[in-house]
Design an enzyme around this catalytic site. Structure first.
Site, PDB file in Angstrom:
ATOM      1  N   ARG A 137      -1.844 -14.206   4.898  1.00 44.34           N
ATOM      2  CA  ARG A 137      -2.542 -13.520   5.990  1.00 44.34           C
ATOM      3  C   ARG A 137      -1.728 -13.620   7.290  1.00 44.34           C
ATOM      4  O   ARG A 137      -1.711 -12.673   8.081  1.00 44.34           O
ATOM      5  CB  ARG A 137      -3.945 -14.111   6.195  1.00 44.34           C
ATOM      6  CG  ARG A 137      -4.910 -13.980   5.017  1.00 44.34           C
ATOM      7  CD  ARG A 137      -5.357 -12.573   4.709  1.00 44.34           C
ATOM      8  NE  ARG A 137      -5.889 -11.877   5.851  1.00 44.34           N
ATOM      9  CZ  ARG A 137      -6.575 -10.725   5.775  1.00 44.34           C
ATOM     10  NH1 ARG A 137      -6.833 -10.164   4.590  1.00 44.34           N
ATOM     11  NH2 ARG A 137      -6.995 -10.129   6.853  1.00 44.34           N
ATOM     12  N   HIS A 194      -2.248  -5.377   1.604  1.00 39.60           N
ATOM     13  CA  HIS A 194      -3.535  -6.051   1.422  1.00 39.60           C
ATOM     14  C   HIS A 194      -3.255  -7.502   1.062  1.00 39.60           C
ATOM     15  O   HIS A 194      -2.291  -7.792   0.354  1.00 39.60           O
ATOM     16  CB  HIS A 194      -4.330  -5.414   0.260  1.00 39.60           C
ATOM     17  CG  HIS A 194      -5.490  -6.281  -0.175  1.00 39.60           C
ATOM     18  ND1 HIS A 194      -6.698  -6.245   0.458  1.00 39.60           N
ATOM     19  CD2 HIS A 194      -5.578  -7.253  -1.125  1.00 39.60           C
ATOM     20  CE1 HIS A 194      -7.506  -7.155  -0.106  1.00 39.60           C
ATOM     21  NE2 HIS A 194      -6.848  -7.770  -1.066  1.00 39.60           N
ATOM     22  N   GLU A 217      -9.648 -11.006  -7.338  1.00 37.89           N
ATOM     23  CA  GLU A 217      -8.697  -9.898  -7.143  1.00 37.89           C
ATOM     24  C   GLU A 217      -7.491 -10.028  -8.074  1.00 37.89           C
ATOM     25  O   GLU A 217      -6.985  -9.021  -8.580  1.00 37.89           O
ATOM     26  CB  GLU A 217      -8.257  -9.844  -5.676  1.00 37.89           C
ATOM     27  CG  GLU A 217      -9.394  -9.407  -4.754  1.00 37.89           C
ATOM     28  CD  GLU A 217      -9.008  -9.381  -3.280  1.00 37.89           C
ATOM     29  OE1 GLU A 217      -9.861  -9.021  -2.462  1.00 37.89           O
ATOM     30  OE2 GLU A 217      -7.859  -9.733  -2.949  1.00 37.89           O
ATOM     31  N   PHE A 234     -15.219   3.779   6.915  1.00 42.44           N
ATOM     32  CA  PHE A 234     -13.868   4.150   6.489  1.00 42.44           C
ATOM     33  C   PHE A 234     -13.661   4.077   4.982  1.00 42.44           C
ATOM     34  O   PHE A 234     -12.563   4.330   4.490  1.00 42.44           O
ATOM     35  CB  PHE A 234     -12.833   3.264   7.194  1.00 42.44           C
ATOM     36  CG  PHE A 234     -13.041   1.776   6.990  1.00 42.44           C
ATOM     37  CD1 PHE A 234     -12.613   1.141   5.835  1.00 42.44           C
ATOM     38  CD2 PHE A 234     -13.668   1.006   7.964  1.00 42.44           C
ATOM     39  CE1 PHE A 234     -12.809  -0.218   5.645  1.00 42.44           C
ATOM     40  CE2 PHE A 234     -13.871  -0.364   7.776  1.00 42.44           C
ATOM     41  CZ  PHE A 234     -13.439  -0.974   6.618  1.00 42.44           C
ATOM     42  N   ASN A 237      -1.990   0.420   6.707  1.00 45.17           N
ATOM     43  CA  ASN A 237      -1.414  -0.793   7.304  1.00 45.17           C
ATOM     44  C   ASN A 237      -0.576  -1.609   6.321  1.00 45.17           C
ATOM     45  O   ASN A 237      -0.469  -2.823   6.439  1.00 45.17           O
ATOM     46  CB  ASN A 237      -2.519  -1.627   7.969  1.00 45.17           C
ATOM     47  CG  ASN A 237      -3.600  -2.033   6.993  1.00 45.17           C
ATOM     48  OD1 ASN A 237      -3.506  -1.747   5.795  1.00 45.17           O
ATOM     49  ND2 ASN A 237      -4.618  -2.714   7.478  1.00 45.17           N
ATOM     50  N   THR A 278      -5.212  -6.813  10.985  1.00 46.21           N
ATOM     51  CA  THR A 278      -5.535  -5.545  10.314  1.00 46.21           C
ATOM     52  C   THR A 278      -5.017  -4.342  11.103  1.00 46.21           C
ATOM     53  O   THR A 278      -4.423  -3.421  10.538  1.00 46.21           O
ATOM     54  CB  THR A 278      -7.069  -5.425  10.140  1.00 46.21           C
ATOM     55  OG1 THR A 278      -7.549  -6.604   9.492  1.00 46.21           O
ATOM     56  CG2 THR A 278      -7.433  -4.196   9.326  1.00 46.21           C
ATOM     57  N   LYS A 299       0.824  -1.218   0.000  1.00 52.80           N
ATOM     58  CA  LYS A 299       0.000   0.000   0.000  1.00 52.80           C
ATOM     59  C   LYS A 299       0.861   1.273   0.000  1.00 52.80           C
ATOM     60  O   LYS A 299       2.062   1.229   0.283  1.00 52.80           O
ATOM     61  CB  LYS A 299      -0.923  -0.031   1.226  1.00 52.80           C
ATOM     62  CG  LYS A 299      -1.972  -1.154   1.177  1.00 52.80           C
ATOM     63  CD  LYS A 299      -2.916  -1.065   2.386  1.00 52.80           C
ATOM     64  CE  LYS A 299      -4.003  -2.133   2.316  1.00 52.80           C
ATOM     65  NZ  LYS A 299      -4.937  -2.028   3.478  1.00 52.80           N
ATOM     66  N   TYR A 332     -12.256  -2.134  -3.639  1.00 55.10           N
ATOM     67  CA  TYR A 332     -12.726  -2.293  -2.261  1.00 55.10           C
ATOM     68  C   TYR A 332     -14.251  -2.178  -2.160  1.00 55.10           C
ATOM     69  O   TYR A 332     -14.770  -1.868  -1.088  1.00 55.10           O
ATOM     70  CB  TYR A 332     -12.061  -1.262  -1.347  1.00 55.10           C
ATOM     71  CG  TYR A 332     -10.712  -1.694  -0.793  1.00 55.10           C
ATOM     72  CD1 TYR A 332     -10.591  -2.843  -0.009  1.00 55.10           C
ATOM     73  CD2 TYR A 332      -9.570  -0.942  -1.015  1.00 55.10           C
ATOM     74  CE1 TYR A 332      -9.366  -3.235   0.526  1.00 55.10           C
ATOM     75  CE2 TYR A 332      -8.332  -1.322  -0.479  1.00 55.10           C
ATOM     76  CZ  TYR A 332      -8.249  -2.469   0.289  1.00 55.10           C
ATOM     77  OH  TYR A 332      -7.036  -2.855   0.832  1.00 55.10           O
ATOM     78  N   ARG A 369       2.680  -6.119   9.349  1.00 52.42           N
ATOM     79  CA  ARG A 369       1.942  -5.001   9.955  1.00 52.42           C
ATOM     80  C   ARG A 369       2.524  -4.618  11.315  1.00 52.42           C
ATOM     81  O   ARG A 369       2.563  -3.434  11.659  1.00 52.42           O
ATOM     82  CB  ARG A 369       0.457  -5.337  10.017  1.00 52.42           C
ATOM     83  CG  ARG A 369      -0.197  -5.171   8.632  1.00 52.42           C
ATOM     84  CD  ARG A 369      -1.556  -5.793   8.561  1.00 52.42           C
ATOM     85  NE  ARG A 369      -2.322  -5.351   7.391  1.00 52.42           N
ATOM     86  CZ  ARG A 369      -3.463  -5.918   7.013  1.00 52.42           C
ATOM     87  NH1 ARG A 369      -3.964  -6.933   7.699  1.00 52.42           N
ATOM     88  NH2 ARG A 369      -4.101  -5.464   5.951  1.00 52.42           N
TER      89      ARG A 369
END
Ligand code: UDP
Ligand code: MG
Length: 140
Positions: free
Chosen positions: A87, A117, A128, A59, A114, A93, A11, A51, A104
């Site tokens: 993950r 993704h 995706e 948010f 964060n 998150t 990100k 998203y 993270r």
């Protein structure tokens, strides 16, 4: 467990701080192979489409602005159980809840900014990956 592919995004908070290599090292150290990768700048509309599942969340607007605020690196990670493994490597998150050593925990700035993704299930991974990559770009 079967070999899987999952969609990852580094990100804007991370690309701005020049962390692409450090984050990629975390994936590779965990046995995930980067089989496709490109650095792109999303528009807010494209971020919103990606998203869309979160469009009712408070948010959402801020998230779309953030994802379009600087370049991102989109990538496909491949490996045994890659979706769950990624993950794990990402961490929770909210970086305050992320396990030590996760991306993270080490790099994220906040619950919104964060750093990464990762797809959350086989069906979303497929969708995706197709959102960002053509079959020709997935070289294995
Ligand atoms: N997000 C946020 N505030 C929240 C929850 C999520 O800004 O309270 C952002 C954050 O960037 C997160 C993304 O929305 O990574 C997608 O949320 P999700 O619950 O899918 O978390 P993830 O799958 O990224 O861990
Ligand atoms: Mg998610």
């Amino acid at each position: 467990m079967a070999t899987e592919r999952t969609l990852s995004i580094i990100k804007p908070d991370a690309t701005k701080r020049n962390l692409t290599g450090k984050i990629n090292a975390k994936f590779e150290d965990a046995g995930l192979r980067i089989v496709a990768q490109k650095r792109i700048q999303l528009t807010p509309a494209q971020a919103g489409q990606f998203y869309a599942v979160h469009k009712e969340r408070p948010f959402y607007g801020e998230l779309c602005e953030f994802m379009a605020s600087a370049p991102v690196v989109v990538q496909v990670l491949e490996g045994e159980g890659a979706i769950a493994k990624n993950r794990e490597v990402m961490g929770a998150t909210n970086p305050a809840d992320a396990a030590p050593g996760t991306i993270r925990a080490e790099f994220a700035e906040s619950v919104g900014e964060n750093s990464v993704h990762g797809s959350d299930a086989p069906e979303t991974a497929k969708e995706e990956i197709a959102f960002f990559f053509s079959g020709l770009e997935l070289v294995g």
